[in-house]
Scaffold this motif. Structure first.
Motif, PDB file in Angstrom:
ATOM      1  N   GLY A 261      46.592 -19.734  -1.130  1.00 12.41           N
ATOM      2  CA  GLY A 261      46.828 -20.318  -0.266  1.00 12.41           C
ATOM      3  C   GLY A 261      46.076 -21.380   0.293  1.00 12.41           C
ATOM      4  N   LEU A 262      45.993 -21.874   1.597  1.00  5.18           N
ATOM      5  CA  LEU A 262      45.300 -23.149   2.157  1.00  5.18           C
ATOM      6  C   LEU A 262      44.672 -22.737   3.412  1.00  5.18           C
ATOM      7  N   LEU A 263      43.464 -23.717   3.581  1.00 10.06           N
ATOM      8  CA  LEU A 263      42.942 -23.519   4.952  1.00 10.06           C
ATOM      9  C   LEU A 263      42.738 -24.810   5.468  1.00 10.06           C
ATOM     10  N   ASP A 264      43.287 -24.943   6.723  1.00  9.40           N
ATOM     11  CA  ASP A 264      43.363 -26.494   7.444  1.00  9.40           C
ATOM     12  C   ASP A 264      42.132 -26.264   8.191  1.00  9.40           C
ATOM     13  N   VAL A 265      41.353 -27.516   8.034  1.00  4.40           N
ATOM     14  CA  VAL A 265      40.076 -27.414   9.062  1.00  4.40           C
ATOM     15  C   VAL A 265      40.137 -28.717   9.824  1.00  4.40           C
ATOM     16  N   GLN A 296      47.001  -9.396   9.240  1.00  4.27           N
ATOM     17  CA  GLN A 296      48.129  -9.177   8.253  1.00  4.27           C
ATOM     18  C   GLN A 296      48.655 -10.344   7.464  1.00  4.27           C
ATOM     19  N   ALA A 297      49.427  -9.870   6.478  1.00  2.00           N
ATOM     20  CA  ALA A 297      49.629 -10.910   5.607  1.00  2.00           C
ATOM     21  C   ALA A 297      50.478 -12.019   6.066  1.00  2.00           C
ATOM     22  N   GLY A 298      50.683 -13.285   5.474  1.00  2.00           N
ATOM     23  CA  GLY A 298      51.787 -14.007   6.029  1.00  2.00           C
ATOM     24  C   GLY A 298      51.354 -14.957   7.039  1.00  2.00           C
ATOM     25  N   GLY A 299      50.227 -14.909   7.592  1.00  2.00           N
ATOM     26  CA  GLY A 299      49.840 -15.663   8.814  1.00  2.00           C
ATOM     27  C   GLY A 299      49.211 -17.069   8.347  1.00  2.00           C
ATOM     28  N   THR A 317      31.987   0.240   4.975  1.00  2.00           N
ATOM     29  CA  THR A 317      33.017   0.239   3.887  1.00  2.00           C
ATOM     30  C   THR A 317      33.433  -0.964   3.235  1.00  2.00           C
ATOM     31  N   VAL A 318      33.177  -0.881   1.796  1.00  2.00           N
ATOM     32  CA  VAL A 318      33.545  -2.393   1.255  1.00  2.00           C
ATOM     33  C   VAL A 318      34.847  -2.405   0.613  1.00  2.00           C
ATOM     34  N   VAL A 319      35.658  -3.293   1.131  1.00  2.00           N
ATOM     35  CA  VAL A 319      36.995  -3.473   0.786  1.00  2.00           C
ATOM     36  C   VAL A 319      37.219  -4.397  -0.353  1.00  2.00           C
ATOM     37  N   HIS A 320      37.471  -4.056  -1.467  1.00  2.00           N
ATOM     38  CA  HIS A 320      37.682  -4.941  -2.628  1.00  2.00           C
ATOM     39  C   HIS A 320      38.950  -5.574  -2.713  1.00  2.00           C
ATOM     40  N   LEU A 321      39.107  -6.854  -2.674  1.00  2.00           N
ATOM     41  CA  LEU A 321      40.382  -7.359  -3.145  1.00  2.00           C
ATOM     42  C   LEU A 321      40.625  -8.135  -4.100  1.00  2.00           C
ATOM     43  N   LYS A 322      41.989  -8.507  -4.510  1.00  3.02           N
ATOM     44  CA  LYS A 322      42.245  -9.806  -5.728  1.00  3.02           C
ATOM     45  C   LYS A 322      42.703 -10.824  -4.780  1.00  3.02           C
ATOM     46  N   VAL A 323      41.969 -12.068  -5.046  1.00 10.06           N
ATOM     47  CA  VAL A 323      42.361 -13.239  -4.343  1.00 10.06           C
ATOM     48  C   VAL A 323      42.410 -14.142  -5.650  1.00 10.06           C
ATOM     49  N   VAL A 344      47.084  -8.771   2.442  1.00 10.35           N
ATOM     50  CA  VAL A 344      46.573  -9.019   3.699  1.00 10.35           C
ATOM     51  C   VAL A 344      46.294 -10.462   3.791  1.00 10.35           C
ATOM     52  N   GLY A 345      45.844 -11.126   5.014  1.00 11.15           N
ATOM     53  CA  GLY A 345      45.567 -12.302   5.051  1.00 11.15           C
ATOM     54  C   GLY A 345      43.808 -12.197   5.338  1.00 11.15           C
TER      55      GLY A 345
END
Lengths: 367, 363
Positions: A261-265, A296-299, A317-323, A344-345
């Motif tokens: 995805g993208l982040l606009d600043v 939530q995902a999709g934001g 709690t450590v949440v491990h994600l794949k990005v 998730v987002g």
């Protein structure tokens, strides 16, 4: 009391450079940690300060005195090593008193100081014990007490806590720091454990492969790492680092993470200003696990991640994600619940993002 | 795939009692950790399961059948050793094939099974490499693969990653957990590292001197310890303890030596008025507030500050007693600064001082 100034300090073993042109000022009464992975040169540096390793090049000044050619015994330094080196045939009292005895301190003075030290180290009820009967934890307390009692101007500690169990390590960290606040010695502390360095030191010198990477207070090192090595070495779990591309989007600045995805600043934000000074559009984007928000995902303006492991480690709690196929970690409070497989987002707060040049690994726009 | 049970199992070596009256049941497909300090009986439990030693009393069952008298080979359990001992001169493929070649299984079948296991573990591309050219994680996969080719009923692991450095250990436990989930095998994992046990176990058993002290999920163990022993053993920094007594009338705990008087939640049936007790709370559950904040109930001072980046450990003293509090973020305090502490009733535990048994549990 003494400050320590290392200038251009170098140590070579044959063709191998263990410490390369190190410049470091350790102010009087400060607690400085030499931190790095094995082979980074931290112990060699300490051994040169102690006088048990010769110097290939450069200077070591205690206050304004060059001690490079002074034998170890004349430098007024105290040591504590990983393996305590206690005289096991002596009682705890005799061990703690030893350094004062060889200096011919009066008996009544020795007794007073041994008892004060024993109280400080919580060893009062062990004083008459033969040292051979002590636990590992107690042995290290005796080792520290024995060295501290002579009140050397400089106190050198080489991984003194690494053989101890976790609970006792946590206790000793506090006690060591308290000891230093009381005695106000200059302390140099060698460790590979970033938690020890962060919690104990006034300043941390992070080293890698014989080269100083950054020197600063724990907050500076943690919040403004000078390069990717430091960013990655400090903190547990370590900083999330993702390759991304900078693209100008009108007045905004866009961080493009490919499929994630993208982040606009906003173009006038501090982050955008820093990003504009990047030597190349290919940057490494960094954010610490505790700074990321899970939504939530999709934001909009969020990275896409999928949870693949949830690890309860006591208080957190450590949440491990794949990005984008890479591991990304987020720390949450204990008993945080999220199902494996959840999409998730991930929102990194703009004020807490780090940028590194992809080619050099150096922080972009760091002061 | 198997359910493993210990039924009243005891085992002594000479005068030393290694395992005392252990009852445990490990469910099919479960990641089960056996955790405790050195020489608490962890490894003996594994040896009993494997059939390397026989129990003096009691029975071990695999899928409901007693395995008493069966030798290690007949139990079909696979052990993955502490040092992941791979043959350094053999390729990954030869290492994987070894247990089958040893059993004189024909060549085509060996090749088929090695390929299938390599596929499952995502190590097909590594098959021609020798261990020296593999990363720690890859070596672990090969070691597990070597156990897997025999299609065992369950895997047993004795501190398989204890020798690795901290970062690699963190990666490996994620990897192990993922593997166990994919392989759908029962896995019994012995460790003396509480963080490791907490992070990977579906359920865990905590041992003391050969006895099982508590069995539960990591959440139950961490948040609802049934004894002071269990409370002390898990959590870093460790739990705080204060000695004193419970007043059942006012439902409060009062410390012996310091000004510490706090409200408790519902009392358990074992509380005795004035009986020696021990209050306990985890560092992250203590609330730190300003000296004039009415939310704080106990006056204290800042003793030391340990900034750890993501959170700050604040060592506080109430008189001579030092407690560790842990707060998220990077907070600023000054040494000896007067503060107030809050102890949320639902987070407080009280143990009997003599027996260590839980008197008042957290919600």
């Amino acid at each position: 009391m003494a400050s320590i100034r290392l200038s251009n300090l170098t140590k070579r073993f044959g063709p191998f450079t263990a410490v390369a042109a190190l410049d470091l000022l350790i102010p009087d009464k400060e607690f400085v940690a030499l931190l790095g992975p094995s082979g980074c040169g931290k112990t060699t540096t300490m051994n040169m300060i102690a006088g048990i390793e010769s110097v290939t090049d450069g200077q070591i000044l205690f206050d304004d005195r060059d001690v490079k050619n002074l034998p170890s015994g004349k430098r007024d330094v105290g040591f504590v090593f990983q393996n305590y080196a206690i005289f096991t045939h002596m009682t705890v009292y005799e061990n703690i008193a030893f350094g004062l005895r060889v200096r011919n301190v009066a008996r009544s003075e020795i007794d007073r100081r041994v008892r004060t030290m024993a109280a400080l180290m919580r060893l009062e009820d062990r004083l008459e014990w033969p040292s051979g009967k002590l636990s590992v934890n107690e042995l290290q307390k005796v080792a520290i007490g024995r060295s501290a009692i002579t009140e050397p101007a400089i106190f050198l500690l080489d991984e003194p806590l690494s053989n101890l169990d976790a609970a006792f390590r946590a206790f000793m960290r506090t006690e060591l720091k308290h000891l230093q606040h009381q005695f106000q010695q200059t302390m140099v502390y060698v460790t590979h454990d970033q938690i020890e360095a962060m919690s104990l030191a006034d300043r941390i010198a992070v080293m890698n492969l014989g080269v100083l990477q950054q020197y600063g207070t724990p907050a500076e090192i943690y919040n403004r790492p000078r390069n990717i090595f430091v960013a990655n070495f400090m903190g547990s779990p370590s900083m999330n680092l993702l390759p991304c591309r900078l693209v100008s989007e009108g007045s905004a600045l866009r961080f493009s993470f490919g499929e994630a995805g993208l982040l606009d600043v906003a173009g006038d934000s501090a982050l955008a200003r820093r990003a504009r000074s990047a030597p190349s559009a290919d940057v490494i984007f960094g954010v610490r696990p505790e700074d990321v928000e899970i939504t939530q995902a999709g934001g909009a303006n969020a990275l896409k991640g999928v949870v693949f492991f949830v690890e309860p480690v006591g208080a957190r709690t450590v949440v491990h994600l794949k990005v984008n196929g890479k591991v990304f970690k987020v720390t949450k409070e204990k008993r945080f619940k999220i199902a494996i497989g959840t999409a998730v987002g991930l929102i990194p707060p703009v004020g807490k993002c780090h940028l590194f040049d992809a080619a050099s690994g150096d922080a972009i726009g760091a002061g | 795939m198997a359910r493993l049970e210990f039924i009243s199992v005891s085992k002594s070596y000479g005068k030393t009692i290694a395992v005392r009256d252990v009852n445990l049941s490990v469910e099919d497909n479960e990641f089960f950790c056996i955790f405790g300090p050195p020489s608490c009986g962890k490894t003996t439990l594994l040896r009993l399961l494997l059939g390397l030693v026989e129990p003096d009393e009691g029975e071990i069952r695999i899928d409901g059948r007693s395995v008493t008298g069966l030798g290690p080979k007949e139990r079909n359990l696979a052990m993955v050793f502490q040092n992941l001992a791979l043959f350094p001169h053999m390729t990954a493929a030869q290492n994987l094939a070894f247990p089958l070649v040893e059993r004189k299984i024909d060549r085509a079948e060996v090749a088929r099974r090695v390929a299938a296991v390599a596929e499952t573990l995502h190590i097909t591309k590594l098959l021609n490499k020798v261990p020296a050219h593999l990363s720690g994680g890859e070596r672990q996969r090969v070691a597990i693969g070597r156990a897997l080719v025999r299609d065992p009923a369950a895997f047993l692991m004795d501190e398989p990653i204890a020798a690795l450095d901290a970062r690699l250990r963190e990666e490996m436990r994620v990897e192990l957990k993922r593997l166990q989930r994919e392989l759908k095998h029962t896995l019994i994992y012995v460790t003396h590292d509480q963080e490791e046990a907490m992070s990977i176990a579906d359920r865990m058993a905590i041992l003391e001197n050969g006895m099982v002290r508590q069995v539960g999920t990591p959440d139950e163990i961490y948040n609802h310890p049934q004894s002071r022993y269990v409370a002390e053993l898990v959590g870093s920094p460790p739990m705080n303890f204060i000695e004193g007594e419970v007043d059942p009338m006012s439902r409060r705990f009062r410390a012996d030596k310091i000004a510490f008087d706090v409200a408790l939640a519902a009392l358990g049936p074992h509380v005795v008025a004035g009986g020696p007790a021990c209050f306990a709370i985890r560092p992250e559950d203590i609330v730190i507030c300003a000296a004039d904040d009415p939310a704080g109930t106990v006056a204290a001072e800042v003793y030391e500050i340990e900034p750890l980046g993501a959170f700050t450990i604040v060592d506080v003293n109430i008189g001579e007693t030092i407690l560790k509090a842990m707060v998220p973020g990077q907070l600023q305090f000054t040494l000896h600064q007067p503060i107030k502490l809050g102890f949320p009733t639902e987070k407080c535990h009280v143990f009997n001082r003599a027996s260590g048994r839980l008197l008042v549990g957290a919600a």
